[in-house]
Write an enzyme that holds these catalytic residues in place. Structure first.
Site, PDB file in Angstrom:
ATOM      1  N   SER A  47      40.824  49.710  36.950  1.00 33.16           N
ATOM      2  CA  SER A  47      39.617  49.902  37.769  1.00 33.16           C
ATOM      3  C   SER A  47      39.749  51.046  38.770  1.00 33.16           C
ATOM      4  CB  SER A  47      39.290  48.596  38.488  1.00 33.16           C
ATOM      5  OG  SER A  47      39.165  47.582  37.537  1.00 33.16           O
ATOM      6  N   ARG A  77      41.757  60.157  40.354  1.00 30.07           N
ATOM      7  CA  ARG A  77      42.383  59.983  41.675  1.00 30.07           C
ATOM      8  C   ARG A  77      42.507  58.494  41.950  1.00 30.07           C
ATOM      9  NH1 ARG A  77      37.299  60.842  42.002  1.00 30.07           N
ATOM     10  NH2 ARG A  77      37.627  63.028  41.509  1.00 30.07           N
ATOM     11  N   ASP A 120      36.329  48.132  35.287  1.00 26.64           N
ATOM     12  CA  ASP A 120      35.777  46.786  35.532  1.00 26.64           C
ATOM     13  C   ASP A 120      34.255  46.754  35.457  1.00 26.64           C
ATOM     14  OD1 ASP A 120      35.647  48.282  37.886  1.00 26.64           O
ATOM     15  OD2 ASP A 120      36.506  46.750  39.186  1.00 26.64           O
TER      16      ASP A 120
HETATM   17  C1  BGC Z   1      37.146  52.473  41.584  1.00 27.36           C
HETATM   18  C2  BGC Z   1      36.281  52.061  40.417  1.00 27.36           C
HETATM   19  C3  BGC Z   1      36.094  50.571  40.395  1.00 27.36           C
HETATM   20  C4  BGC Z   1      35.635  50.062  41.745  1.00 27.36           C
HETATM   21  C5  BGC Z   1      35.500  48.559  41.778  1.00 27.36           C
HETATM   22  C6  BGC Z   1      36.625  51.873  42.875  1.00 27.36           C
HETATM   23  O1  BGC Z   1      37.504  52.158  43.914  1.00 27.36           O
HETATM   24  O2  BGC Z   1      37.194  53.874  41.705  1.00 27.36           O
HETATM   25  O3  BGC Z   1      36.848  52.492  39.201  1.00 27.36           O
HETATM   26  O4  BGC Z   1      35.159  50.251  39.405  1.00 27.36           O
HETATM   27  O5  BGC Z   1      36.533  50.465  42.749  1.00 27.36           O
HETATM   28  O6  BGC Z   1      36.697  47.929  41.469  1.00 27.36           O
END
Ligand code: BGC
Length: 502
Positions: A158, A173, A211
């Protein structure tokens, strides 16, 4: 005041009648800083729509809009046994999911492991070693002594990852406070697979997913009106299904214009150029002191990781002002520790049912060693309402932007995450903001749709990083079996490793 959402829980009136002037003045200042009125919500939404499109363009923009190579919604008839690994911001979860013959059904067994704090700033080897150890433990525990064929794995990673294929992902990142060297700019799949191989764990990664994409697909599996998947948790983000014809940056792939492809927006990066969001001095400090300044501007104003920190920064600031009498002559060293309060501390304050805010008084005393007076408690409670309401209202701008971009006038939006599920009034405040942004006439629209329903509803989602990951693995195997290999790096490996999925 217009459009700041409900001020009080109905059971508690609250009172500023006997507030000292300095605190009253501060409450007013905080209300001005943190309230977002309807006109501003609308302006943010319009800018959001153009930024979503910019992210899909060849030139790109702040919002990554990552194509995920998940290329259809499920039919509900997906079948098989799958592993799912969920590496979110707080926990690591391993699941085994059985998708049976019955449409839209699933069985799941799972184990949760806490992500040790030190791992988040450790080395890549430590991270992947820990992840692989958890998987190994899970398999040994649930399949002891069995000769396990390679089970297909959906890995929910995620963080923003650009994907040329569904079975790869280059980390753009770290977010959510992670800061591990040697992963940004790298494909995470070989790093992960090397750790599995070292331990002799017989698993083949089928799909690397976000996610939000998992949430979109899992929610649509049980409710085909679900069009958007959102996470409002430690971080925040959304995914939706786009037509390839609307994604100029994929033109070189020559996909049919009406080919569906799920887009992981990574909307936490919205407004990194600071054109529209009403940032406060506290948001500026959060960003400056974070491991990735300049990144995730939107996320830093609304996600669970930051809500407690915004609250803490406001109180520390007020305490330092000579003209404000808040916690005078008290030792606030516990409050001075960055990230010492999480969003659940705020939730508990908003949930305090007592007229005299007794629970809040007690938790300031026990957790922070601070004795609070009645006026201070009133300010504290109002501050949590302001921070929580702003988060919900800004979140609604993202949802409204996707729905407007897609032309959805009715839809279900599946949402998951600790803030959505646990933060008091987040759902109602978000729904109220959507209504303001989209100009719904409650009576007319409500009647048409049935009692109490809004045209676009944000509803609790199915388990995206478990069931969603399994479904995306199943969908990938199915299309590879049908020879539809676009966006798959290792179709032969996926088929060889997938066992009898249907
Ligand atoms: C991430 C996402 C993720 C979201 C929720 C963010 O910090 O960059 O990829 O879907 O958090 O978990």
């Amino acid at each position: 005041m217009v459009g700041v959402g409900p001020r009080r829980q109905p059971s508690r009136k609250g009172s500023t009648a006997d507030m000292p002037h300095d605190l009253l003045g501060e409450i007013k200042r905080l209300e001005d800083l943190f309230s977002v009125d309807t006109a501003k919500l609308k302006a943010i939404t319009e800018h959001f729509i153009s930024e979503l499109a910019k992210g899909l363009s060849k030139e790109g923009g702040s919002i990554p809009m990552n194509p995920t190579w998940c290329m259809s919604f499920p039919t509900g008839h997906e079948q098989g046994t799958f592993l799912a690994l969920d590496m979110g911001g707080t926990n690591l979860r391993v699941c085994e999911i059985i998708l049976p013959e019955e449409k839209g059904e699933f069985d799941i067994i799972q184990s949760k492991y806490r992500m040790p704090e030190e791992l988040k700033t450790g080395t890549a080897d430590e991270l992947w070693g820990y992840v692989a150890d958890c998987l190994q433990q899970f398999i040994e525990y649930h399949h002891e002594g069995e000769k396990l064929g390679n089970l297909p794995l959906g890995f929910t990673f995620s963080y923003p990852a650009s994907q040329d294929y569904i079975d790869n992902g280059v980390l753009q990142r770290w977010t959510k406070g992670f800061d591990i060297d040697g992963v940004e700019g790298e494909d995470v799949v070989p790093q992960f697979e090397a750790a599995l191989k070292e331990r002799g764990v017989p698993i083949k990664l089928t799909a690397l997913i976000n996610d939000t994409t998992g949430t979109l697909i899992a929610s649509n599996y049980t409710d085909d009106e679900m069009r958007v998947g959102c996470i409002f948790g430690t971080g925040c983000n959304a995914a939706y299904m786009e037509h390839a014809g609307e994604v100029p940056k994929l033109a070189h792939m020559n996909l049919p214009a009406d080919q569906e492809i799920a887009i992981n927006c990574e909307w936490g990066a919205f407004d990194n150029e600071h054109k529209i969001l009403p940032r406060t001095p506290y948001d500026v400090i959060i960003d400056k002191d974070s491991p990735r300044p300049g990144q995730q501007t939107f996320e830093k104003m609304i996600a669970g990781l930051y809500l407690g920190e915004i609250f803490r920064l406001v109180l520390v600031d007020l305490h330092s002002q000579p003209h404000v009498q808040i916690f005078p002559n008290q030792d606030i060293s516990a409050l001075q520790k960055p990230y010492s309060l999480d969003a659940s501390f705020l939730s508990d304050i908003e949930n305090d049912p007592f007229e005299n805010l007794q629970e809040t008084h007690d938790s300031f005393d026990s957790k922070l060693g601070i004795k609070t007076t009645k006026p201070e408690l009133e300010l504290i409670r109002r501050l949590t309402e302001l921070i929580g309401t702003r988060a919900a209202r800004l979140s609604a701008c993202g949802v409204a932007a996707i729905c407007k971009k897609k032309g959805y006038t009715t839809a279900h939006v599946g949402a998951d995450g600790s803030v959505f599920n646990k933060y008091p009034h987040f759902k109602a405040r978000g729904a109220q903001a959507l209504k303001e942004i989209l100009d719904w006439d409650k009576d007319r629209d409500g009647k048409k749709l049935g009692r109490g329903r809004d045209p676009i509803e944000i509803l609790p989602a199915e388990d995206g990083s478990g069931v969603g990951a399994a479904l995306i693995a199943a969908l990938t195997i199915k299309r590879v079996q049908q020879g539809h290999n676009v966006g798959v790096r290792d179709p032969a490996g996926i088929l060889a490793g997938c066992g009898p999925a249907k």
